[in-house]
Write a protein that holds these residues in place. Structure first.
Motif, short mmCIF file in Angstrom:
data_model
loop_
_atom_site.label_atom_id
_atom_site.label_comp_id
_atom_site.label_asym_id
_atom_site.label_seq_id
_atom_site.Cartn_x
_atom_site.Cartn_y
_atom_site.Cartn_z
N LEU A 130 -40.37 -60.75 25.80
CA LEU A 130 -41.72 -60.99 24.58
C LEU A 130 -42.69 -62.08 25.06
O LEU A 130 -41.28 -63.19 25.60
CB LEU A 130 -41.53 -61.11 23.12
N GLY A 131 -43.76 -62.49 24.70
CA GLY A 131 -44.02 -63.67 25.35
C GLY A 131 -44.10 -63.71 27.51
O GLY A 131 -44.23 -64.57 27.76
N GLY A 132 -43.79 -62.76 27.37
CA GLY A 132 -43.58 -62.72 29.05
C GLY A 132 -42.25 -63.39 29.57
O GLY A 132 -42.35 -63.73 30.39
N ALA A 133 -41.19 -63.33 28.48
CA ALA A 133 -39.97 -64.48 28.98
C ALA A 133 -38.73 -62.84 28.54
O ALA A 133 -38.80 -62.14 27.54
CB ALA A 133 -39.30 -65.40 27.80
N CYS A 134 -37.81 -63.12 29.10
CA CYS A 134 -36.44 -62.70 29.16
C CYS A 134 -35.68 -63.22 28.14
O CYS A 134 -34.46 -64.12 28.82
CB CYS A 134 -36.21 -61.57 29.77
N VAL A 135 -34.88 -62.51 27.33
CA VAL A 135 -34.01 -63.51 26.00
C VAL A 135 -32.91 -62.36 25.70
O VAL A 135 -32.68 -61.31 25.30
CB VAL A 135 -34.64 -63.54 24.37
N LEU A 136 -31.34 -62.70 26.12
CA LEU A 136 -30.25 -62.35 25.53
C LEU A 136 -29.65 -62.88 24.05
O LEU A 136 -29.65 -63.63 24.11
CB LEU A 136 -29.20 -62.05 26.79
N THR A 137 -29.56 -61.93 23.44
CA THR A 137 -28.12 -62.44 22.56
C THR A 137 -27.32 -61.64 22.24
O THR A 137 -26.39 -60.48 22.99
CB THR A 137 -29.41 -61.36 21.22
N ASP A 138 -27.16 -62.77 21.80
CA ASP A 138 -25.39 -62.24 22.28
C ASP A 138 -24.51 -61.58 23.13
O ASP A 138 -24.24 -60.35 22.97
CB ASP A 138 -24.16 -62.05 20.53
N PRO A 139 -24.24 -61.88 24.18
CA PRO A 139 -24.33 -61.01 25.82
C PRO A 139 -22.84 -60.60 25.45
O PRO A 139 -22.18 -61.63 26.24
CB PRO A 139 -25.13 -61.37 26.92
N VAL B 80 -28.40 -52.79 24.29
CA VAL B 80 -27.34 -53.42 25.97
C VAL B 80 -26.02 -52.63 25.42
O VAL B 80 -25.02 -51.88 25.77
CB VAL B 80 -27.49 -54.67 26.23
N GLY B 81 -25.90 -52.80 23.66
CA GLY B 81 -24.34 -51.96 23.07
C GLY B 81 -23.55 -54.18 21.78
O GLY B 81 -24.52 -54.63 22.00
N HIS B 82 -23.19 -53.06 21.50
CA HIS B 82 -22.67 -53.93 20.53
C HIS B 82 -23.69 -54.99 19.66
O HIS B 82 -24.91 -54.59 18.67
CB HIS B 82 -21.55 -54.96 20.52
N ALA B 83 -23.78 -56.00 19.83
CA ALA B 83 -24.83 -57.31 19.21
C ALA B 83 -26.08 -57.04 20.09
O ALA B 83 -26.70 -58.33 20.11
CB ALA B 83 -24.02 -58.22 18.79
N THR B 84 -25.53 -57.28 21.73
CA THR B 84 -26.12 -57.75 22.72
C THR B 84 -27.63 -56.45 22.60
O THR B 84 -27.91 -55.52 23.05
CB THR B 84 -25.86 -57.12 23.67
N PHE B 85 -28.57 -57.41 23.21
CA PHE B 85 -30.45 -56.93 23.13
C PHE B 85 -30.63 -57.75 24.28
O PHE B 85 -30.34 -58.90 24.36
CB PHE B 85 -31.13 -56.76 22.08
N ALA B 86 -30.86 -57.23 25.22
CA ALA B 86 -32.49 -57.94 26.18
C ALA B 86 -33.85 -57.55 25.20
O ALA B 86 -34.67 -55.90 25.54
CB ALA B 86 -32.14 -57.23 27.24
N LEU B 87 -34.85 -59.04 24.44
CA LEU B 87 -35.37 -58.48 24.19
C LEU B 87 -36.86 -59.42 25.33
O LEU B 87 -36.38 -60.54 26.18
CB LEU B 87 -35.40 -59.68 23.09
#
Length: 319
Positions: free
Chosen positions: A77-86, A68-75
């Motif tokens: 996996l395993g049927g779930a959605c995880v946001l990192t440092d949004p 998404v930008g900088h340290a933000t990812f939409a991950l």
């Protein structure tokens, strides 16, 4: 739904976890005099941006990584959605406006099953973005940071120390040490912890998000404790001047070494091309990462120097 346990008692300071002294006022004044944080934005139009508007359909046992930008990812996996440092905001305190848009519209996100926060710096923990989340969204945070979220109405806060594990949304989350620090105000330096996250889907992919870090021995230990990392998301920007940044920010060559240390099959670059935080030319982080990757003898296809908004699919190793 994950429920918040009784808050744990944490130390009043985590300064003993620092692995190098932080720059002091003299170093900061020197850096400001030298204009160390004033990079030109002339190359901003050359930062690749790809906004497809939708996330791809995944096959069973696969995962996707969207920058998404900088340290933000939409991950996913395993049927779930995880946001990192949004961070979806156009501006964060203390730095100019973001130079590239978020790579994914907020409205294009599926239901967010978990959020991971690496530390409390504004470019990793953005209050306006977090306010957009339902308050029952599970949020996994470093030790000492849970109260910030509970005060804002979050009801599913998981607070971990280094090397601790939680299971949320059918995934395993391991909080791991990195070489960094924390501060949100003038009076809370190192009052909360900092770290990275290893996210594993049962029988499927394993992803590592480093948050923010200098280079050091923790990466090798992460690789030993969590073998088989499919993708390591590692910061490659905000490293100049080295005399000021080295303790807390890797340069691209060090990031490639860190990917080797954790035993990652692939490395995804991050922490560049979004906010101007330091003095290196805007495109240097990714150009230097490519050169270091080639010098290390790694396959070009395994360096995921993603465009903003680009998605790659992970075919994970069987576990």
């Amino acid at each position: 739904m994950t429920t918040t346990p009784t808050p744990r008692r944490w130390p009043t300071s985590f300064a003993d976890r620092l692995t190098a002294p932080l720059p002091g006022p003299r170093q900061l004044l020197r850096a400001l005099r030298e204009g160390a944080f004033r990079a030109s934005t002339a190359e901003a139009d050359h930062i690749p941006v790809r906004r497809d508007g939708a996330l791809p359909t995944l096959s069973p046992g696969t995962a996707s990584v969207t920058w998404v930008g900088h340290a933000t990812f939409a991950l996913r996996l395993g049927g779930a959605c995880v946001l990192t440092d949004p961070v979806w905001s156009g501006r964060i305190p203390g730095v100019p406006r973001r130079i590239t848009p978020p790579g994914l519209a907020w409205s294009a996100l599926p239901r967010v099953d978990a959020v991971v926060i690496s530390h409390n710096h504004y470019d990793h923990m953005d209050a306006p973005t977090l306010r957009r989340l339902p308050r029952d969204t599970p949020v996994l945070v470093p030790a000492g940071l849970g109260e910030w979220f509970r005060k804002r109405g979050f009801t599913a806060v998981v607070e971990l120390d280094w090397w601790e594990t939680a299971e949320v949304a059918g995934l395993r989350f391991d909080f791991v040490p990195v070489h960094h620090w924390s501060r949100r105000t003038l009076f809370d330096t190192c009052r909360s912890l900092w770290g990275g996250w290893v996210v594993t889907a049962p029988g499927g992919p394993r992803l590592f998000h480093a948050g923010d870090s200098g280079y050091g021995p923790y990466f090798a230990e992460i690789g030993q404790r969590h073998p088989g990392i499919d993708v390591a998301m590692l910061p490659v920007g905000a490293y100049h001047p080295r005399w000021f940044m080295k303790a807390v920010h890797m340069d691209p060559d060090e990031a490639v070494r860190a990917a080797e240390d954790v035993g990652a099959r692939r490395m995804a670059t991050m922490h560049w091309g979004t906010f101007v935080l330091s003095g290196e030319p805007l495109l240097d982080p990714v150009l230097r990462a490519r050169a270091a990757w080639e010098k290390a003898g790694r396959e070009r296809e395994d360096l995921w120097d993603l465009a903003v908004g680009e998605t790659r699919v992970v075919n994970g190793r069987k576990r």
